[in-house]
Motif scaffolding. Structure first.
Motif, PDB file in Angstrom:
ATOM      1  N   PRO A   1       0.800  -1.226   0.000  1.00  0.00           N
ATOM      2  CA  PRO A   1       0.000   0.000   0.000  1.00  0.00           C
ATOM      3  C   PRO A   1       0.830   1.273   0.000  1.00  0.00           C
ATOM      4  O   PRO A   1       0.366   2.312  -0.464  1.00  0.00           O
ATOM      5  CB  PRO A   1      -0.819  -0.108   1.290  1.00  0.00           C
ATOM      6  N   ASP A   2       2.072   1.209   0.515  1.00  0.00           N
ATOM      7  CA  ASP A   2       2.841   2.452   0.664  1.00  0.00           C
ATOM      8  C   ASP A   2       4.335   2.137   0.670  1.00  0.00           C
ATOM      9  O   ASP A   2       4.898   1.763   1.696  1.00  0.00           O
ATOM     10  CB  ASP A   2       2.440   3.149   1.963  1.00  0.00           C
TER      11      ASP A   2
ATOM     12  N   HIS B   1       2.200  -0.599  -6.283  1.00  0.00           N
ATOM     13  CA  HIS B   1       1.991   0.316  -5.162  1.00  0.00           C
ATOM     14  C   HIS B   1       0.561   0.830  -5.268  1.00  0.00           C
ATOM     15  O   HIS B   1       0.227   1.564  -6.190  1.00  0.00           O
ATOM     16  CB  HIS B   1       3.023   1.448  -5.263  1.00  0.00           C
ATOM     17  N   THR B   2      -0.315   0.443  -4.325  1.00  0.00           N
ATOM     18  CA  THR B   2      -1.757   0.648  -4.509  1.00  0.00           C
ATOM     19  C   THR B   2      -2.373   1.745  -3.656  1.00  0.00           C
ATOM     20  O   THR B   2      -3.488   2.182  -3.931  1.00  0.00           O
ATOM     21  CB  THR B   2      -2.515  -0.649  -4.196  1.00  0.00           C
ATOM     22  N   GLU B   3      -1.712   2.177  -2.579  1.00  0.00           N
ATOM     23  CA  GLU B   3      -2.267   3.167  -1.648  1.00  0.00           C
ATOM     24  C   GLU B   3      -3.626   2.738  -1.108  1.00  0.00           C
ATOM     25  O   GLU B   3      -4.448   3.571  -0.714  1.00  0.00           O
ATOM     26  CB  GLU B   3      -2.343   4.540  -2.321  1.00  0.00           C
ATOM     27  N   CYS B   4      -3.868   1.429  -1.089  1.00  0.00           N
ATOM     28  CA  CYS B   4      -5.128   0.863  -0.576  1.00  0.00           C
ATOM     29  C   CYS B   4      -6.355   1.417  -1.296  1.00  0.00           C
ATOM     30  O   CYS B   4      -7.410   1.620  -0.689  1.00  0.00           O
ATOM     31  CB  CYS B   4      -5.247   1.083   0.934  1.00  0.00           C
TER      32      CYS B   4
ATOM     33  N   GLU C   1      -5.965  -1.692  -6.791  1.00  0.00           N
ATOM     34  CA  GLU C   1      -5.732  -3.103  -6.461  1.00  0.00           C
ATOM     35  C   GLU C   1      -6.265  -4.016  -7.562  1.00  0.00           C
ATOM     36  O   GLU C   1      -5.589  -4.967  -7.981  1.00  0.00           O
ATOM     37  CB  GLU C   1      -6.408  -3.450  -5.133  1.00  0.00           C
TER      38      GLU C   1
ATOM     39  N   SER D   1      -6.952  -3.037   1.028  1.00  0.00           N
ATOM     40  CA  SER D   1      -8.023  -2.135   1.429  1.00  0.00           C
ATOM     41  C   SER D   1      -9.130  -2.941   2.102  1.00  0.00           C
ATOM     42  O   SER D   1      -9.216  -4.168   1.941  1.00  0.00           O
ATOM     43  CB  SER D   1      -8.585  -1.406   0.210  1.00  0.00           C
TER      44      SER D   1
ATOM     45  N   LEU E   1      -5.118   5.659   5.436  1.00  0.00           N
ATOM     46  CA  LEU E   1      -5.472   4.585   4.509  1.00  0.00           C
ATOM     47  C   LEU E   1      -6.563   3.696   5.096  1.00  0.00           C
ATOM     48  O   LEU E   1      -6.538   3.374   6.284  1.00  0.00           O
ATOM     49  CB  LEU E   1      -4.237   3.726   4.201  1.00  0.00           C
TER      50      LEU E   1
ATOM     51  N   GLU F   1      -7.068   0.604   5.376  1.00  0.00           N
ATOM     52  CA  GLU F   1      -6.333  -0.648   5.247  1.00  0.00           C
ATOM     53  C   GLU F   1      -6.844  -1.685   6.233  1.00  0.00           C
ATOM     54  O   GLU F   1      -7.152  -1.387   7.390  1.00  0.00           O
ATOM     55  CB  GLU F   1      -4.840  -0.395   5.491  1.00  0.00           C
TER      56      GLU F   1
END
Length: 324
Positions: free
Chosen positions: A79-80, A108-111, A116, A137, A199, A201
């Motif tokens: 995610p980061d 790299h998705t950043e949630c 994703e 996420s 996030l 998450e």
């Protein structure tokens, strides 16, 4: 890579045409030379090989994987990447994969659920042999999308999900938060807050709930503002360090006025000027084991479907003490 709905033109195919033109042969002849076919005359083979050397062409790994049904690559979802924990996780996965002859493609998705899902489709298109997921996420479809396409999945630090197929490398978040709250409670703290991250998450929510449950066992509830807290528990070390900076800029001393505990024990946590009390989670070891597990599953043609719990002890340093 950053997943995208747009697909670039295939540079491997363009170079194949260039080689064919330079050698004065057809694209199929170039393909036969690259594959090592015995159907090509020696003189023709030498011309093609010379053209390959002059252009610096490298055979398209994705095209080869379409025939081999394997890419000798695994995916990694985080995610980061700016968070040291996930950077260390990536190091562990890379080391395991490299030792076994596999490459690693990182998303790299950043949630963000849409990112994703795009990563899942990109991994499926590239025929990766398996995927390690370091963060999800809330309500993510990513594991199911991959598993339904026959791609083995290993989850790191995400806890249980409602699917028996993924492998799981985890630490006992509930036991870790119990140790955190017990430490603060025994020091005399009763007004304890939680520092969350932005996030959405899965692991972040799990830590918050485990923290609240540990407080509830002592008849306490989380305080809602930092101003009323004598102690703070952060989702991770970066948020703990940011809270230290924020509080001290406001004139509150750590730990004289406020105790702070992090989670993960990233290298910066033990810095002499910080000395953060935190929960240790060995990200490199977790990543290494996850990489091994997903490649083993891919090699056997079966889902990983096993669970390993790694130690996550509380490391007491200088940011916690009895309340004033």
């Amino acid at each position: 890579f950053r997943p995208s709905a747009r697909r670039p033109a295939d540079p491997g195919m363009a170079r194949l045409v260039d080689i064919a033109e330079r050698a004065g042969v057809s694209k199929s002849t170039v393909s036969n030379v690259i594959r090592g076919s015995a159907l090509v005359a020696d003189e023709t083979r030498r011309k093609v090989e010379r053209a390959i050397a002059e252009t610096g062409y490298r055979p398209n790994a994705i095209a080869r994987s379409l025939q081999a049904r394997s890419s000798n690559a695994i995916g990694l979802v985080v995610p980061d990447l700016t968070n040291p924990f996930f950077a260390q996780l990536a190091v562990g996965v890379e080391r395991a994969a490299g030792a076994l002859g596999f490459a690693v493609l990182t998303a790299h998705t950043e949630c963000v659920a849409e990112t994703e899902n795009a990563a899942a489709l990109a991994f499926i298109d590239r025929r990766v042999d398996g995927v390690v997921i370091g963060g999800l996420s809330l309500g993510a479809l990513l594991p199911k999308l991959l598993l339904d396409h026959g791609v083995p999945v290993v989850l790191v630090g995400a806890g249980e999900i409602d699917d028996a197929r993924p492998g799981i490398i985890d630490h006992d978040t509930e036991a870790a938060m119990e140790a955190v709250v017990r430490h603060l409670y025994e020091l005399g703290h009763r007004r304890i807050g939680f520092v969350a991250h932005a996030l959405r998450e899965h692991a972040g929510e799990r830590r918050r709930l485990a923290f609240a449950a540990a407080l509830a066992r002592r008849g306490l509830v989380p305080v809602l503002t930092e101003a009323e807290a004598t102690a703070l528990v952060a989702h991770d070390d970066l948020h703990a360090i940011a809270a230290i900076d924020r509080l001290e800029r406001a004139g509150r001393r750590v730990p004289a006025d406020v105790s702070i505990i992090g989670f993960d024990d990233v290298p910066l946590a033990s810095h002499q000027r910080i000395q953060l009390t935190t929960v240790r989670a060995d990200a490199v070891a977790m990543g290494h084991r996850a990489g091994e597990m997903v490649i083993t599953a891919a090699s056997s043609g079966r889902p990983a479907a096993e669970r390993e719990i790694m130690a996550s002890p509380l490391v007491v340093r200088a940011t916690t003490r009895a309340p004033a």
